[in-house]
Design a protein around this motif. Structure first.
Motif: not given
Length: 440
Positions: A1-28
């Motif tokens: 329930m906590q994870r579903r609530f967090a995903r439903a209320n996560t601002p859309g603008g931060s998802r791009t940054g999360t993807i960029v950080v994840a890709v950068l970490g995978a690259y390193v």
């Protein structure tokens, strides 16, 4: 329930940054893995930092491997290896649910981390021993990593005796020390392994892992909470770039194990009393002497294989570490303004008595390691003065503040004031290293 609530209320603008950080970490991570797997076996032996007279010895692979396993055992013993937050323990583990099902994902994540760390340790062991066929060593390292993690989980579940992990730590520490002595005197032990013992070790690790998965439901909330303070302190230290949080929690746990001591009468003179308390602190807790002895052994082992400049830097590191471990009294006083106010004197009068013990430790280590720099008096004076100055600046450094000057540059923000705070102490070491390079 906590994870579903967090995903439903996560601002859309931060998802791009999360993807960029994840890709950068995978690259390193992918780049580091590629570098580790493609370097030649003689990458350490061919380094310009080593002395040309030193020949490769495969025994160093066993030294590196045993040291990695001993370090992993120490980490598993300190953290748990399973730990949980008070919130998770209160809302989930204290309810009538399947505790094993809740803990198995954590156990699997622990096994994955242990396998990766063990494989990296096996690869480093292959570098240390100049072993061309490194995949068996990496496989053995991964299997040993999983075995240590599984043994720690079984110990936490009270299936194995409580001293299992500490016994493993001592055993592999002694093995690493013995192998280091053998490698130093020139004794060679073959490090290239066939696949038959690798398969046997993997089978044992799989059996231990299956047993740990089945027994994890027996772990109580109290045992899960024992290592939570270390885990949280390590996370805060990494995020805040401040190791004092982690060292403070570790020291508190160490003093709890020591428990009470008999009361002693202190001298009436304030400076003598402070010095007396500083000496008693290390008499009651002798880990500083153990760390210093291990540091001296490591300095002598490494100093005979490297170039003169690197030998001087190794001596500087040994002297600095000895002064650091004997300066805990200076750190405790500088971080406790209430105690400073109660003692009723200026900072310099209170701090100077607490610099006597670390200065003596630095001078003693410098004299013991003096042959590494050819008994050079200017080098010895530079090492002792620079190390003691770095320790004093580091121990008396005020708590970090994160609201200082920040410079906006093209790729983001540069925390100028935070960098200035973190350089208090290391700046003396950098200057000392430059002076030693000029004197060597």
């Amino acid at each position: 329930m906590q994870r579903r609530f967090a995903r439903a209320n996560t601002p859309g603008g931060s998802r791009t940054g999360t993807i960029v950080v994840a890709v950068l970490g995978a690259y390193v991570v992918a780049g580091l893995a590629w570098w580790l797997t493609t370097r030649p076996a003689t990458v350490l032996a061919d380094s310009a930092l080593l002395s040309g007279a030193v020949e490769g010895n495969p025994t160093w692979a066993w030294v590196c491997g045993a040291a990695v396993i001993a370090s992993g055992s120490a980490v598993a013993r300190a953290v748990g290896p399973l730990a949980t937050s008070p919130e998770h323990g209160f809302w989930m583990l204290a309810t009538p649910v399947d505790r094993a099902a809740l803990l198995r994902p954590r156990v699997m994540a622990t096994f994955v981390v242990a396998a990766v760390a063990g494989a990296a340790g096996g690869r480093l062991a292959a570098y240390a021993g100049a072993v061309t066929l490194w995949t068996p060593l990496a496989g053995v390292g991964a299997a040993f990593g999983v075995s240590v993690a599984a043994a720690a989980v079984l110990t936490q579940a009270r299936v194995l005796p409580a001293r299992t992990i500490s016994t493993l730590q001592v055993l592999f520490t002694v093995t690493a020390a013995g192998a280091a002595v053998a490698a130093t005197v020139g004794f060679e032990v073959r490090a290239a392994l066939p696949w038959t013992p690798v398969v046997a070790v993997v089978g044992v690790s799989v059996g231990l892992a299956v047993g740990a998965m089945r027994a994890c439901g027996r772990i109580t909330a109290t045992e899960l909470d024992e290592g939570a303070d270390i885990a949280v302190a390590a996370e805060v230290s990494i995020i805040g770039m401040d190791l004092t949080v982690l060292t403070g929690v570790a020291n508190e746990r160490a003093w709890r194990r020591i428990a009470h001591r008999p009361t002693r009468t202190l001298p009436r003179n304030r400076s003598r009393a402070l010095l007396h308390v500083d000496v008693l602190r290390h008499v009651h807790r002798r880990s500083a002497f153990v760390v210093t002895a291990v540091t001296l052994a490591g300095a002598w082992t490494i100093g005979g294989m490297v170039s003169p400049i690197v030998a001087a830097w190794v001596q500087m590191a040994a002297v600095f570490l000895a002064a650091m471990v004997f300066s805990t009294g200076l750190r405790e006083l500088s971080g406790n303004p209430e105690l400073v106010g109660m003692l009723g004197a200026d900072d310099r009068s209170l701090r100077l008595p607490l610099t006597v013990l670390p200065s003596c430790a630095a001078a003693a280590v410098a004299m013991v390691t003096a042959p590494l720099v050819g008994w050079s008096v200017p080098a010895l004076v530079t090492v002792v003065a620079g190390s003691c100055g770095a320790v004093y600046r580091l121990r008396t450094r005020p708590p970090s503040t994160y609201d200082g000057l920040v410079l906006e540059i093209g790729v983001g923000q540069l925390p100028i004031d935070l960098i200035r705070q973190k350089l208090r102490g290391p700046d003396c070491l950098i200057l000392t290293a430059a002076l030693l390079a000029a004197l060597s």
